[in-house]
Enzyme design. Structure first.
Site, PDB file in Angstrom:
ATOM      1  N   ARG A   1       0.839  -1.341   0.041  1.00  0.00           N
ATOM      2  CA  ARG A   1       0.064   0.150  -0.062  1.00  0.00           C
ATOM      3  C   ARG A   1       0.834   1.168   0.221  1.00  0.00           C
ATOM      4  NH1 ARG A   1      -2.738  -4.140   2.488  1.00  0.00           N
ATOM      5  NH2 ARG A   1      -4.925  -4.174   1.990  1.00  0.00           N
TER       6      ARG A   1
ATOM      7  N   HIS B   1      -0.975  -2.495  -4.598  1.00  0.00           N
ATOM      8  CA  HIS B   1      -0.517  -3.415  -5.446  1.00  0.00           C
ATOM      9  C   HIS B   1      -0.432  -2.885  -6.977  1.00  0.00           C
ATOM     10  CE1 HIS B   1       0.048  -6.312  -2.338  1.00  0.00           C
ATOM     11  NE2 HIS B   1      -1.229  -6.979  -2.526  1.00  0.00           N
TER      12      HIS B   1
ATOM     13  N   HIS C   1       3.130 -13.158  -5.288  1.00  0.00           N
ATOM     14  CA  HIS C   1       1.877 -13.441  -4.425  1.00  0.00           C
ATOM     15  C   HIS C   1       1.431 -14.756  -4.573  1.00  0.00           C
ATOM     16  CE1 HIS C   1      -1.357 -12.102  -1.772  1.00  0.00           C
ATOM     17  NE2 HIS C   1      -1.164 -10.836  -1.894  1.00  0.00           N
TER      18      HIS C   1
ATOM     19  N   GLU D   1       5.614 -12.689   1.065  1.00  0.00           N
ATOM     20  CA  GLU D   1       6.130 -11.865  -0.091  1.00  0.00           C
ATOM     21  C   GLU D   1       7.212 -11.141   0.170  1.00  0.00           C
ATOM     22  OE1 GLU D   1       2.281  -9.673  -0.995  1.00  0.00           O
ATOM     23  OE2 GLU D   1       1.646 -10.917   0.728  1.00  0.00           O
TER      24      GLU D   1
END
Length: 391
Positions: free
Chosen positions: A118, A143, A214, A354
């Site tokens: 974000r 993203h 992801h 991630e």
């Protein structure tokens, strides 16, 4: 003369066969018989924005197999063995491109960019100039925006049976980001049972970049039971707390004596339901961990996480040169999404690890910089290494 002609003809046939065998299987209908995934490659062929999507196969000498589509560079399946040599698919995913086009599937197994995670209010200041990014998560940027790297068709470069390269150019002001960004991503399935992902990028204007991937993992098998009994280690003494909008507060907090302490192996679900404000904000774990870097090798690569599934004996280690890792426990899976094996994906039936720079770094001077200047090359590595431990 006739013998010379026959000899040359045989040589040409041999060379042709060698060349064909160097390619991953993605168009041959016989691949349904010879691969573990049983996916139909034709279900991954579609024209989107004037480009064709395909499914590509990577294999190593030990029988591990990964399938990847050039639509958002999604890892569609990943077959690895358990302690008895039985192979299972350990990533959540779907059986066709049409399934991946559904809104609930947009991040499953995909690359994330230009900026993973974000950015508060979609605002970044670069060289004293404000850039307004697409806001697609309330008032915030998530993203990469509405059409991030997960939502585009990538060009295919070099390919072999265990190695494939993809590339594209993200044009100046795509989703609001400055600079023409040339990106290439290489996937390799090594004979050491490592799925390596290497990212490279250059820009013609100062910009920000934070690429990640992801995959949703369940080491007991895709679509199977909760991941709460998986054992997890994260090589981090600190994490970055968030506010109710999942934006980092800017604090770098100790994990000691909190539910975020994974410095040694413990069940993922051990503390997940603790009455803790951070866990309430994320509805479970959905936080960035500040990675320790004392064990980096000469290439800057560090062991940053380890996951053990006790019943199968499957082990996954994560290595990277990044300073952070986002740990997510599938909190928003609700059973409405049906995966490629026909099973519903329920809450906490998968985890994500991630590798990344920190969320909202451009708005926190105390976080590592994500600026990329013209003349520089962005390089990032993530390695998923698979092992087994006897029960």
């Amino acid at each position: 003369m006739a013998n010379k002609f026959v000899f040359c003809f045989i040589i040409l046939i041999v060379l042709f066969n060698c060349k064909e065998n160097s390619k991953p299987i993605h168009t041959d209908s016989n691949s349904l018989i010879s691969t573990k995934s049983k996916l139909d490659p034709k279900q991954f062929e579609k024209n989107i924005d004037g480009k064709k999507t395909k499914l590509f196969y990577l294999k190593n000498k030990n029988g591990l197999e990964a399938t990847i589509t050039n639509f958002g560079l999604r890892i569609v399946s990943l077959h690895v063995p358990d302690s008895n040599g039985n192979f299972k698919d350990i990533v959540l995913g779907f059986s066709s491109i049409n399934d991946y086009l559904k809104p609930q599937a947009k991040y499953f197994g995909s690359i994330i960019g230009r900026y993973g995670n974000r950015i508060a209010k979609g605002s970044v200041l670069i060289n004293q100039e404000e850039f307004r990014l697409t806001t697609n998560s309330g008032e915030h940027h998530l993203h990469g925006g509405h059409k991030g790297f997960n939502n585009v068709i990538w060009n295919v470069g070099k390919v072999s049976s265990n190695d494939i390269e993809f590339y594209r150019t993200s044009k100046d002001l795509e989703e609001g980001y400055p600079g023409n960004l040339k990106v290439s991503v290489n996937f390799k399935l090594t004979d050491n049972n490592e799925l390596t992902v290497n990212y490279f990028a250059t820009t013609d204007k100062t910009t920000i970049i934070n690429l990640t991937h992801h995959p949703f993992f369940n080491l007991s098998g895709e679509g199977n039971t909760s991941i709460n009994k998986h054992l997890l280690m994260i090589n981090a003494d600190y994490y970055t707390p968030i506010n109710k909008s999942s934006i980092p507060t800017g604090e770098i907090a100790k994990v000691k004596e909190t539910p975020f302490n994974f410095v040694s192996l413990k069940p993922i679900g051990k503390d997940i339901n603790t009455k803790n404000q951070q866990l309430l904000y994320g509805k479970g774990y959905d936080h960035n961990f500040v990675l320790n870097d004392k064990s980096k090798d000469k290439y800057g690569i560090n062991l940053v996480a380890k996951v053990v599934e006790p019943n199968s004996g499957r082990v996954m280690e994560v290595y990277t040169n990044e300073p952070g890792i986002q740990f997510y426990t599938g909190n928003f899976l609700n059973g409405e999404t049906i995966g490629k094996s026909g099973k519903p994906y329920v809450s906490r039936s998968a985890f994500c690890l991630e590798t990344q720079h920190f969320p909202d770094s451009p708005n926190h001077p105390n976080f590592p910089s994500t600026l990329l200047e013209p003349g520089e090359t962005y390089k990032s590595t993530c390695i998923y290494k698979f092992k087994v431990e006897k029960n």
